[in-house]
Design an enzyme around this catalytic site. Structure first.
Site, short mmCIF file in Angstrom:
data_model
loop_
_atom_site.label_atom_id
_atom_site.label_comp_id
_atom_site.label_asym_id
_atom_site.label_seq_id
_atom_site.Cartn_x
_atom_site.Cartn_y
_atom_site.Cartn_z
N VAL A 138 0.80 -1.19 0.00
CA VAL A 138 -0.06 0.14 0.12
C VAL A 138 0.90 1.37 -0.02
CG1 VAL A 138 -1.80 1.28 1.17
CG2 VAL A 138 -1.99 -1.33 1.21
N LYS A 162 -14.22 -4.94 8.46
CA LYS A 162 -14.51 -4.15 7.54
C LYS A 162 -16.27 -4.08 7.60
CE LYS A 162 -11.10 -5.55 4.00
NZ LYS A 162 -10.84 -6.63 3.04
N VAL A 207 -11.88 -0.18 3.97
CA VAL A 207 -12.93 -1.06 3.58
C VAL A 207 -12.87 -1.23 2.02
CG1 VAL A 207 -15.45 -1.40 3.77
CG2 VAL A 207 -14.08 -0.54 5.87
N1 HSE Z 1 -6.89 -9.61 2.69
C1 HSE Z 1 -7.82 -8.73 2.13
C2 HSE Z 1 -8.52 -9.25 0.79
C3 HSE Z 1 -6.84 -7.71 1.64
O1 HSE Z 1 -8.24 -10.39 0.64
O2 HSE Z 1 -9.57 -8.57 0.57
C4 HSE Z 1 -7.77 -6.23 1.42
O3 HSE Z 1 -8.09 -5.62 2.77
#
Ligand code: HSE
Length: 425
Positions: free
Chosen positions: A11, A202, A129
């Site tokens: 990121v 999330k 999210v």
């Molecule tokens: N591990 C998470 C996914 C990464 O596969 O969506 C993004 O939050």
């Protein structure tokens, strides 16, 4: 505007790359030049996806959060220990904070947001999210005229990738997970993806934003995808459904529902056709009606898109004393999972003997469960019948009672599988 970046991994590296490649359009939107003088990393010698030539890099992240030159701290490390200390230190130093850290916001967000409010700084987390999809801004800004009734999303890309590949290519669970890890989508601990913890983080953030409530992560009913088998996927397909791992936040009278679980969705629904690592969030609101937000839920530049949008919001809001983002107005009761109303899919394996079906339907009836359809799929070489049942809308506690009653019967040959069905109409 000077930013300090904590973490130059997927990121953080993506943020540096997007800030460089889109510097002109970002400057046009903000009227300021964004500088990245300092960043902190775990190891200065690790390879990076971005050019860090003009950034001062340290292995001591506190150097960045304590640096008076820095206006905004970007916490892109992850985890809930050191990341929490760094965010607290940054806020106490009167710096705005942007984070992509869903675990941190889900589990400590109430406390961190209260501190940010006290210090009059912004704490924004759009990237936490659904990666690049601007779903929090859509709920807060684009849909701000609406009362939100329901949010239902595919919010874990790894889980969606696994279910999609199992359905489309008949691939093995473990093999697809290994590919998701290699592609950098899976969490450091992949059980967070598979057991639904990442989606629950999330979902509780989505619910807080949608309903203006406190974050209540420990109240999310959470079930992962590890028990979904190739057979479930095959039966669901034959019945006209796709199995997706959904996070659902819903108003239910004065209470709210927060749940993450595998869900059968009719193939005709758009969200049933969201495949691979893509994410999608469906929102039902009382003025717009149903709307759907689709896009990349992970990945370097996709996630950077959301991080930088928060940065641009902070810059553009600087002249006002309005603190952006979440405001908890209430802490509603979260409905116990036993009381959730849903249709259900059940899969049974029973001895193929006269009267067994009659006993099964009697158990359903004794527990107030009405059957919508029942199909005996096949009788196998062991003389066992495979049966799939779809119920009408019932309380979860009743289907759990049916499961227990059937499993106690002599004719039963395997644990009874129960999966929610969501109509989303
Ligand atoms: N591990 C998470 C996914 C990464 O596969 O969506 C993004 O939050």
């Amino acid at each position: 505007m000077k930013i300090g970046i904590l973490g130059l991994g997927t990121v953080g590296g993506g943020v540096v790359n997007v800030l460089r490649k889109n510097s002109n359009s970002i400057e046009r939107r903000t009227g300021v030049k964004i500088q990245m003088p300092h960043a902190a990393v775990k190891s200065v010698n690790e390879p990076r996806i971005c050019d860090d030539g003009d950034i001062n890099i340290t292995e001591d992240a506190f150097e960045v959060v304590n640096n008076p030159e820095i206006d905004v701290v970007l916490e892109l490390i992850g985890g809930t220990t050191i990341a929490k200390e760094l965010v607290i230190a940054a806020i106490n130093n009167n710096k705005h904070v942007i984070t992509a850290n869903k675990a941190l916001i889900a589990t400590h967000g109430n406390e961190l947001l209260a501190l940010a409010k006290e210090k009059n700084v912004h704490l924004l987390f759009e990237a936490a999210v659904a990666g690049g999809i601007p779903i929090l801004k859509s709920l807060e800004q684009g849909l701000s005229a609406n009362k939100i009734e329901l949010v239902a999303g595919i919010i874990n890309g790894t889980g969606n990738f696994i279910l999609s590949e199992m359905k489309e290519k008949g691939r093995d669970f473990a093999d697809v997970l290994a590919e998701a890890q290699a592609l950098g989508y899976a969490e450091a601990d992949p059980t967070f993806d598979i057991e639904g913890i990442d989606a629950a983080h999330k979902l509780c953030i989505l619910a807080a934003i949608a309903f203006g409530t406190e974050l209540q992560f420990d109240k999310v009913y959470t079930k992962g995808i590890s028990e979904v088998t190739a057979e479930d996927i095959k039966y669901a397909t034959e019945l006209g459904y796709t199995i997706k791992h959904l996070g659902i936040a819903k108003r239910s009278g004065d209470a709210i529902e927060m749940r993450v679980h595998p869900t059968l969705i009719a193939n005709k629904q758009l969200i049933a056709n969201v495949n691979g690592v893509m994410n999608a969030v469906l929102v039902k609101s009382n003025a717009l009606g149903t709307s759907l937000y689709y896009g990349a839920g992970a990945g370097d530049e996709a996630t950077a898109s959301a991080v930088i949008a928060d940065l641009i919001d902070i810059i553009n809001n600087q002249k006002s004393d309005h603190i952006l983002g979440w405001k908890a107005q209430e802490k509603p009761e979260v409905l116990d999972s036993d009381l959730i109303e849903s249709e259900f899919y059940l899969r049974l394996l029973v001895s193929d003997k006269r009267g067994v079906l009659a006993e099964i339907t009697q158990i359903f009836s004794q527990n107030n469960v009405s059957i919508e359809s029942l199909v005996q799929k096949q009788v196998d070489g062991n003389n066992n019948a495979h049966i799939a049942v779809i119920t009408n809308k019932i309380h979860t506690q009743d289907i759990r009672a049916v499961k227990l009653a059937i499993e106690a019967c002599e004719f039963n040959q395997a644990s009874v599988k129960i999966i929610h069905i969501e109509s989303l109409d």
